[in-house]
Design an enzyme around this catalytic site. Structure first.
Site, mmCIF file in Angstrom:
data_model
loop_
_atom_site.group_PDB
_atom_site.id
_atom_site.type_symbol
_atom_site.label_atom_id
_atom_site.label_comp_id
_atom_site.label_asym_id
_atom_site.label_seq_id
_atom_site.Cartn_x
_atom_site.Cartn_y
_atom_site.Cartn_z
ATOM 1 N N HIS A 120 23.034 -10.569 28.255
ATOM 2 C CA HIS A 120 22.369 -9.928 27.175
ATOM 3 C C HIS A 120 23.162 -9.459 26.001
ATOM 4 O O HIS A 120 23.425 -9.135 25.551
ATOM 5 C CB HIS A 120 21.280 -8.537 28.207
ATOM 6 C CG HIS A 120 21.198 -7.224 26.932
ATOM 7 N ND1 HIS A 120 19.886 -7.422 26.820
ATOM 8 C CD2 HIS A 120 21.230 -6.142 27.131
ATOM 9 C CE1 HIS A 120 20.089 -6.127 25.366
ATOM 10 N NE2 HIS A 120 20.875 -4.988 26.367
ATOM 11 N N SER B 75 21.036 1.896 19.039
ATOM 12 C CA SER B 75 19.974 1.190 19.930
ATOM 13 C C SER B 75 18.675 1.346 20.597
ATOM 14 O O SER B 75 18.487 1.092 21.090
ATOM 15 C CB SER B 75 21.288 1.216 20.485
ATOM 16 O OG SER B 75 22.475 -0.016 20.651
HETATM 17 C C1 LIG Z 1 14.360 3.029 24.290
HETATM 18 C C2 LIG Z 1 15.424 2.809 25.549
HETATM 19 N N1 LIG Z 1 15.144 2.228 26.016
HETATM 20 C C3 LIG Z 1 16.142 1.173 27.045
HETATM 21 C C4 LIG Z 1 16.904 1.091 26.341
HETATM 22 C C5 LIG Z 1 18.453 -0.401 27.164
HETATM 23 N N2 LIG Z 1 18.073 -1.948 26.420
HETATM 24 C C6 LIG Z 1 18.940 -1.609 25.703
HETATM 25 S S1 LIG Z 1 18.431 -3.933 24.824
HETATM 26 C C7 LIG Z 1 17.402 -3.223 26.512
HETATM 27 C C8 LIG Z 1 16.579 -4.557 26.516
HETATM 28 C C9 LIG Z 1 15.513 -5.088 24.992
HETATM 29 O O1 LIG Z 1 15.149 -6.117 25.397
HETATM 30 P P1 LIG Z 1 14.257 -6.648 23.851
HETATM 31 O O2 LIG Z 1 13.480 -6.283 22.857
HETATM 32 O O3 LIG Z 1 13.245 -8.267 24.290
HETATM 33 O O4 LIG Z 1 15.561 -8.051 22.760
HETATM 34 P P2 LIG Z 1 16.293 -8.417 23.275
HETATM 35 O O5 LIG Z 1 17.719 -7.833 23.977
HETATM 36 O O6 LIG Z 1 15.882 -9.242 24.029
HETATM 37 O O7 LIG Z 1 17.262 -9.578 22.469
HETATM 38 C C10 LIG Z 1 17.272 -2.813 26.951
HETATM 39 C C11 LIG Z 1 16.340 -2.014 27.991
HETATM 40 C C12 LIG Z 1 17.323 1.083 25.144
HETATM 41 N N3 LIG Z 1 18.062 0.652 24.488
HETATM 42 N N4 LIG Z 1 16.524 2.050 24.333
#
Ligand SMILES: Cc1ncc(C[n+]2csc(CCOP(=O)(O)OP(=O)(O)O)c2C)c(N)n1
Ligand SMILES: [Mg+2]
Length: 419
Positions: free
Chosen positions: A310, A181
């Protein structure tokens, strides 16, 4: 800087002049351009936006017959069945989390076209690094429903021995690297793997999926730049689904999306309609062919929309309108677009749809029930696979744990766990 150059240009190769040249030419080792005498900043949007390549319109009609990948009926049906099966699996597992049967889940609604189109364009030996919302890629590769369920239930059949949160799939046999993750960590890892494959020279490529949100991480930069400078056979596949949890793309970046960053790294780049499975297929196939033939990275930005929340920890009604979600669900969905295509060819009809929906739901429910009944992995697994021989502290913890469990056995349903 013409539009065409985005798609045809090789990464700019720096050429130094011979040191004895009499002309006033730049000699800097880090750029290959000429001098100018007019002060002018480069406009960030030299063009009005990188266009979005597509093959089909929203009604499933092929726009330019020359671009039709002419995928045989069987395979198109396979795309459709896997896309809808993924949908059904998502619905059941999402509900099961809501009912408290599993701890967490993430759906793939709306992004099914990016999964099947790209997965179908690869060779099975190509190595996949995913983010967490690419279950369809693994499904296309043949990962069975029982193993998806086993992972989400962390039961004794889980290839990860029940040690990970749900949706963190991994499968060595299917060349699918285990999901982790922390965002964007897969990008430099994938670039490194592609470099290793290049050195082995065995006609394999890497595909690395990531969200547009993850592209803002420092690791994304490291991955792109390593891949470009080390000339790695890798496809960076960005799913631009409009959101990083609650942050819309309008608050994530000021440039023209992710594809616009490619030329900055000297990476061949393209933007495609991610809800058009044939456009995704064509782009990935060509990128894959050239990545291996020429040892160079490619960047594909697939435009799509995250229809679901999400994850099960999110309620997206707090930051987006129902009308917005409905638009993508009802009017620009990769599954209905492919269905229009199949129906217009006479390959699919209402009866087949109904029968398939019923049958696929039944398969998912059966796998779900089997997974729920299955024993959990033995608690011994908590202490294995990190050290060749466990250090004394860990041995002590192991003894303490099992002593504790024996003492308070009425609180520990060990009969639900393998011995
Ligand atoms: C380094 C890090 N920072 C924050 C998070 C928390 N987090 C999990 S998913 C996410 C959003 C990611 O968005 P995107 O890359 O556009 O993927 P999507 O969920 O839209 O498929 C965040 C901020 C994390 N997992 N790892
Ligand atoms: Mg996103």
């Amino acid at each position: 800087f013409s539009l065409n150059s985005f798609f045809t240009m090789q990464g700019p190769v720096l050429q130094q002049q011979p040191f004895n040249t009499p002309e006033e030419k730049p000699q800097f080792p880090g750029a290959s351009a000429d001098f100018v005498e007019r002060l002018e900043f480069i406009q960030p949007n030299v063009i009005s936006g990188i266009p979005i390549y597509r093959v089909m319109d929203r009604q499933g009609q092929i726009l330019n017959p020359a671009e039709d990948p002419k995928i045989p009926r069987e395979e198109v049906l396979n795309f459709y069945q896997k896309m809808t099966l993924l949908n059904t699996m998502d619905r059941i597992l999402y509900e099961s989390q809501r009912q408290g049967r599993i701890s967490f889940y993430m759906t793939n609604y709306g992004e099914e076209g990016t999964h099947m189109g790209s997965a179908a364009a690869l060779e099975p030996t190509d190595l996949v690094f995913g983010q967490y919302r690419e279950a369809g890629v693994l499904m296309y590769r043949g990962f069975p429903l029982d193993l998806f369920m086993a992972q989400c239930y962390a039961n004794a059949d889980d290839l990860g021995k029940g040690r990970q949160m749900p949706v963190h799939y991994g499968c060595k046999d299917l060349n699918f690297v285990t999901i982790s993750s922390p965002l964007a960590t897969q990008l430099p890892q994938a670039a490194g793997a592609a470099y290793a494959l290049k050195r082995e020279n065995n006609n394999r490529a890497v595909i690395c999926y990531f969200g547009e949100g993850a592209a803002s991480e420092g690791d994304a930069h490291a991955g792109f730049n390593f891949a470009a400078t080390l000339e790695c056979p890798i496809i960076f596949f960005c799913r631009n689904n409009g959101y990083a949890i609650s942050t819309p793309t309008s608050e994530q970046y000021r440039g023209d999306g992710i594809a616009a960053r490619g030329p900055g790294y000297g990476i061949m780049s393209i933007r495609v309609d991610g809800n058009d499975v044939f456009a995704v297929y064509n782009a990935t196939r060509e990128a894959r062919r050239r990545a291996v033939a020429e040892n160079q990275p490619f960047l594909i930005e697939a435009m799509t929309y995250r229809i679901g929340h999400h994850s099960t920890s999110d309620d997206s009604s707090a930051y987006r309108s129902v009308d917005e979600v409905n638009y993508w669900d009802k009017q620009d969905h990769p599954i209905s677009r492919l269905r229009h295509y199949m129906v217009s060819r006479g390959w699919w009809d209402e009866d087949q749809e109904r029968a398939w929906r019923k049958q696929s739901r039944q398969h998912v429910m059966e796998a779900f029930e089997r997974a729920e009944r299955r024993l959990k992995p033995s608690p011994d697994n908590l202490f294995s696979d990190v050290y060749d021989e466990n250090p004394p502290l860990l041995k002590k913890q192991e003894q303490d744990l099992f002593q504790h469990i024996r003492q308070y056995k009425e609180h520990y349903p060990l009969d639900l766990y393998e011995k």
